[in-house]
Every structure is written in C-alpha cells, then in structure tokens.
Design an enzyme around this catalytic site. Structure first.
Site, PDB file in Angstrom:
ATOM      1  N   GLU A   1       0.673  -1.229   0.011  1.00 28.32           N
ATOM      2  CA  GLU A   1      -0.160  -0.047   0.039  1.00 28.32           C
ATOM      3  C   GLU A   1       0.944   1.188   0.071  1.00 28.32           C
ATOM      4  O   GLU A   1       0.869   1.877  -1.103  1.00 28.32           O
ATOM      5  CB  GLU A   1      -0.923   0.077   1.277  1.00 28.32           C
TER       6      GLU A   1
ATOM      7  N   GLY B   1      -9.691  21.401  50.811  1.00 27.63           N
ATOM      8  CA  GLY B   1      -8.482  21.232  51.431  1.00 27.63           C
ATOM      9  C   GLY B   1      -7.796  19.880  50.976  1.00 27.63           C
ATOM     10  O   GLY B   1      -6.787  19.551  51.580  1.00 27.63           O
TER      11      GLY B   1
ATOM     12  N   GLU C   1      -4.113  19.443  37.856  1.00 27.15           N
ATOM     13  CA  GLU C   1      -5.114  20.686  37.896  1.00 27.15           C
ATOM     14  C   GLU C   1      -4.216  22.149  37.813  1.00 27.15           C
ATOM     15  O   GLU C   1      -4.563  22.988  37.299  1.00 27.15           O
ATOM     16  CB  GLU C   1      -5.770  20.621  38.975  1.00 27.15           C
TER      17      GLU C   1
ATOM     18  N   MET D   1     -11.300   2.123  56.364  1.00 29.08           N
ATOM     19  CA  MET D   1      -9.796   1.980  56.869  1.00 29.08           C
ATOM     20  C   MET D   1      -9.823   0.569  56.667  1.00 29.08           C
ATOM     21  O   MET D   1     -10.465  -0.251  57.587  1.00 29.08           O
ATOM     22  CB  MET D   1      -9.356   2.667  58.091  1.00 29.08           C
TER      23      MET D   1
END
Lengths: 514, 105
Positions: A69, A287, A312, A452
């Site tokens: 090709e 926070g 971010e 936890m």
C-alpha cells in the site's frame, strides 16, 4: 478441546515489543505467520514495522518489509517520529523493502492466467540479502486491489504464504477489516494464518479514541484473553497496558507512615499504610490538595522521595498556594526530595498518562506519590476505562510499596459522592471525606475517615480549620447530623448528651465483640 | 529460454521501433506460452521491429524489484512511450496491442 503436544511445543519469537510479548505470552509463533487485522488507522503498519525494528535492534535479526500500500519513502518518513531510522537500517544491510505498492502513473492491464512467483522471488531475494528472520507484509488488501481476479490472487497468495513457512521466517501479515467488531478481515484472508490472529482496534470512547489489542487466537493458546489498551508513543512505538495482568494481590503490610498531620494520624490509628492508597474526597476548596501536600512534605522532609502528579495546577501555582499555607514545596523541590510532574489531562489519552506516571515512578522511585486530582483525569473517558486506569495505577503503586494519595473532587459543594469515588472506593485502603458543614449560617469544614482497611479508626466527623500554617483538626460536630448527605440538621443541645451515651455504649459493645 | 531474443528484421538495431521486457517464471508452461505469444506478435503485427528482453524472475529477482513486478508473466512496453504493462495471458494479440496502447497503428 485439549491441546496436543505439538501445540504446546510451538516456540515463540519475542517480538521485542515488550508489552505485546507480555500479552502474547512470549511473542509470535516462530516460523509461522500471524495475521494482524484492524480497521484503517488502527496502527497495523506501525506494529508491522516495529516488529522488524525490534528484531534488528534487540536481536540483530534482519527484517524484510513487503509493502502493498504505502510507498517505502512514506513509511521511512512516517516512522521517523518513533525514532526508527529505516534508511540507516537499510544501509546497514539489516532492513529491506519489497516495494509492491501500486506504481503511480503506471497503467496496468491485467488479464487472466498469472502467478505471483515474482513476488515470492523478490521476497526470497530480500530475505537472503539481509539474512532476515522476520518478514512483515502490509497490508494484504493492497495486493487484492491491484488485481482484478480476486479468486486467483487469493489462491496465488496462499502459495506465497505457504512458501514463506519453508523459508524459516516469522511473518507478520496485516489485513484490513471494515469494523472494529466484525469479520476478522475484509478480504477473508484468515486462511493464510488461521492459527494466529491479533486484532488491533481504534474505537471511539467518550470524546476520545481508544486503541486496544486483542490476541484472538494463537497456537499454543498461552495468551491472555481480552482487549488491552495500547498507545503509540514517540521514541517507543507500540506500548500496551496489560491491565488484567495487574491484580490487586500484593501482600498488604501493616506498616504505617505519617500523613504529616499528627491529629489525622491519630484518627487513622497510627497513620496511613506504607503500601496503601488513600482517597481524599471533597468539594472544591475543601482542602484536598493541602492534605496531599502535607503528606508529600512529611516524606520529603524525612529523607524519602515524594512525587506529586498534578493535573490541575501548574508547578508555580502549587508552590505559591502551598507557601501561603505554610508548606515549603518550592524548597523541598530544590532539594530534589520532592518531584512535581504537572500535566494537563487533555494533552494525552488516559493510557498515555498511565504510562507516563509509571515511567516517572520507575525513574524517580518515590516512597510517596500523590495524584491531584483523579477527577481531572476522569473528564473525557468512559467509566470502564477510568476504572481500569485506577486498577492499573493502584496495582502499580502497591507492587512497588509506594504510599499513595489520590484526591477526588465531589461535584456538589455539600455532601454527595462522585462517580469516581464509587468506582474506586473498593480499590483504596482508606477514604477521607472533607466536607463543608453549615453551622447556624456559618460555613465550616468537616473531616471523616470513612473507611480504613482492617483497622480501627475514629468514626466521628471532626471539624478542621485551614490556616497560614496548614491543617488543624479539632472536635467532632456533635450538634449536626447528616453531614455526609449534605442535608444537615442541628440537634437540640440537650440531645447531644444522649447521643454521646449511645455512641459510648456502641463502642463498648464493639470492643467486647473483638 | 532466458536472455535476449533478437526479433529485428533486415533493418538492424537502429531501426528497432518497439522495446519490451518480458518477465517469466522459469521453465513453466505459462512462460513458454508467453514467449510464443510474443514471438507471434513481433513477427506479425509488429513487423519484426521489436526487441524483447526476457527475464526469468527466479534468476533475476533484483530486476523484478527494480521494475516493481509482482506477477508473471508481465510484459512491459518500454518504448515507444507511454510505458505500459500487461499481466497475464498474452495469447490474444488484439487485446495485447490494445493494452499496450498500440492498437491505433
């Protein structure tokens, strides 16, 4: 069906594309042809070229590329971005093209009664020239379009394919297919390599495209089932992400590390797990980044290496914000103990991000890693892909015994859990929720250790404050209920005593049950 | 069978009008038939004014590579321009001449 002995004894040739060999349990069957089928743009040619390039670079095996090709000059140019200098391999006598692409401007009149002995003679000639052990043929459809009588050319090509087996070469034969989930190939050429079929896909997933590789079948059958995401990387080429190979089976240690916030360590029963991942969830500004910065700084100040993967904020923004809250990330970064890798989520696919992260971890070898935030990465992909990403990343961290913190933004200011959290909560060892709490018209902050792994922890929602010197955890919100849902109600002060009694009784019952 | 088949007439090399290259596959029946077809074509419609290089792809795969030949037999008309190729059976001389863009002559 049981495997015969001959099936089991099929030797594999490691392609040298390591992530592929991993999925194919060793590589392609040696001395055989493998059909690599995919829709246009599914990276068949890249794979076919890399198969040869890795043979040259890693094993000193010559390679022959038969192109039906694209013209050789186009292939040479297109592959340069991957760091493969085909022209150089050609002059070194390691790589040879058999240019069987349609010739521009050459009008051909094709009748009946022909054979492809010339093609075979040319391939044979090229194999001898570079002492080839590998042959790539790309793509079979290009041969069919050059001849009118497809039945004849099919029969003739079958002869060529058979003859290749006698030449002791391992062949990668590419073929087109119309759709990503349909017939194996457009040309019905499975017969050329019936035993070994690899499918490459390039599907739409959400607003982005996703590449996957699947071993449909392979002699010896020792391959991994399913579709594995892969990506094409500059300088590397094909890199698969073997997700199902990564399992969350690593032994978990009970060793603890400090979160950098003493009071939080106490709430967690002694700190975060040494080889555990903590999910910190909260609304914007709650926070999360601060908590993760405390965690990283704690490590960096104590001789560990910490890695922050920020999706971010830029490095500069991060340093400035942290400084205003009393954490000297800039200084820690200068010592080399803290490394910050900052990237925009949209600049790459999730697979690329994963590989970048893995490479950064391999290179830096940190003891602590924070990803801030997962939500940023989640934006453009489907839940399945995102969940695979989290599994792979978490498994990778655990395998290396890295303590990790992921932050995740909840969509609503008050209460709520994001989709992210629901998907990944089962994968993490610990979840910390940071929530806004309205107390008689005043907005305050609450923190809860929600989960936890196998450990006792404080189950109360405690108030915390953020000030110029960081994170301060205080007393539980005794007079507010339903904080997690965001639909708070306040309790009469005289009822609080009752609640305390109930809670104490419950805790005592628990103690007895242990 | 391989080699140069001189089919020029009395006019000598300078007068040759047509130049061909014929790729064949060894001693096959198909190869023999292709050569026979070309002989008939040259002695007939082309008035012996043709020169044909017969090339066995098994002996000279490098030449086939240079000419980008895939199948045998392949006939390439080198001159007069334009260059034309015919793949397959050459026994129907009218079709061959048409395919070579020589039918007007």
């Amino acid at each position: 069906m049981t495997l015969s002995h001959t099936d089991c004894s099929i030797a594999k040739l490691a392609t040298g594309i390591h992530s592929f060999d991993h999925i194919a349990m060793g590589g392609l069957p040696r001395g055989r042809a493998t059909l690599v089928s995919g829709t246009p743009g599914s990276a068949k040619t890249v794979f076919a070229v890399q198969f040869l390039v890795e043979g040259i670079r890693q094993s000193g095996e010559g390679g022959v590329f038969v192109t039906f090709e694209e013209r050789p000059e186009d292939i040479r140019a297109n592959m340069r971005g991957f760091g493969w200098d085909i022209a150089e391999y050609e002059s070194a006598g390691m790589f040879a093209f058999v240019d069987a692409a349609p010739q521009p401007g050459a009008e051909v009149f094709t009748g009946e009664e022909y054979d492809l002995a010339t093609l075979l003679a040319r391939i044979r000639h090229a194999i001898e020239k570079v002492d080839a052990a590998r042959v790539s043929i790309d793509a079979i459809g290009g041969l069919f379009t050059q001849f009118h009588n497809s039945e004849n050319v099919r029969r003739e090509f079958l002869n060529v394919a058979r003859s290749l087996r006698d030449l002791n070469v391992t062949t990668c034969l590419t073929a087109e297919r119309e759709t990503d989930y349909g017939a194996v190939s457009f040309w019905g050429v499975e017969e050329f390599a019936a035993d070994n079929v690899v499918i490459l896909r390039n599907t739409r997933a959400g607003s982005s495209r996703r590449r996957t590789v699947e071993i449909l079948k392979m002699r010896g059958a020792n391959d991994q089932k399913g579709e594995f995401p892969f990506t094409l990387r500059p300088g590397e080429g094909f890199v698969a992400v073997p997700l199902s190979a990564l399992r969350l089976s690593q032994a978990s240690s009970e060793a603890r590390v400090s979160s950098g916030i003493e009071a939080l360590d106490a709430l967690c029963g002694g700190g975060f797990f040494r080889d555990g991942v903590v999910l910190v969830s909260g609304a914007t500004g709650a926070g999360k980044t601060l908590l993760s910065n405390h965690f990283l700084a704690e490590g960096a100040q104590n001789g560990e290496t910490a890695l922050l993967l920020s999706f971010e904020e830029s490095e500069e923004q991060l340093f400035r914000n942290a400084a205003s809250l009393g954490i000297d990330l800039r200084g820690l970064s200068a010592t080399g103990r803290l490394r910050v890798e900052s990237a925009y989520p949209e600049t790459a696919t999730l697979e690329d991000h994963l590989i970048n992260i893995q490479q950064a971890i391999e290179e830096i070898r940190p003891q602590r890693v924070a990803v801030d935030s997962l939500s940023a990465l989640e934006r453009a992909v489907s839940p399945e892909i995102f969940s695979e990403f989290i599994i792979a990343l978490t498994a990778f961290l655990k395998e290396r015994g890295v303590a990790g913190v992921y932050t995740s933004a909840s969509p609503e200011l008050m209460g709520g859990a994001s989709v992210t959290e629901m998907q990944i909560s089962s994968l993490t060892d610990m979840i910390i929720c940071l929530r806004y709490v309205e107390v008689y018209g005043e907005l305050r902050r609450g923190l809860l250790v929600l989960k936890m792994r196998g450990s006792n922890h404080d189950r109360q929602i405690r108030e915390f404050r953020i000030s110029g010197d960081g994170f301060h955890i205080g007393e539980p919100f005794h007079h507010v209920t339903n904080i997690l849902s965001g639909e708070f109600s306040h309790i009469r002060p005289d009822a609080i005593r009752d609640v305390d009694v109930i809670r104490r009784e419950r805790d005592e019952t628990r103690q007895r049950e242990r | 069978m391989e080699g140069r088949v001189e089919l020029t007439g009395h006019w000598g090399a300078l007068m040759k009008t047509y130049s061909f290259r014929l790729y064949i596959n060894g001693q096959s029946v198909r190869a023999a038939r292709a050569i026979e077809s070309m002989r008939a074509l040259c002695h007939g419609p082309l008035n012996d004014l043709a020169e044909i290089d017969v090339i066995d792809v098994r002996e000279h795969p490098g030449l086939a590579e240079e000419d980008h030949v895939l199948a045998t037999p392949t006939l390439i008309k080198l001159s007069p321009p334009p260059v034309r190729r015919i793949i397959g059976d050459l026994s129907n001389s009218r079709d061959v001449l048409a395919g070579l863009d020589l039918d007007a002559e």
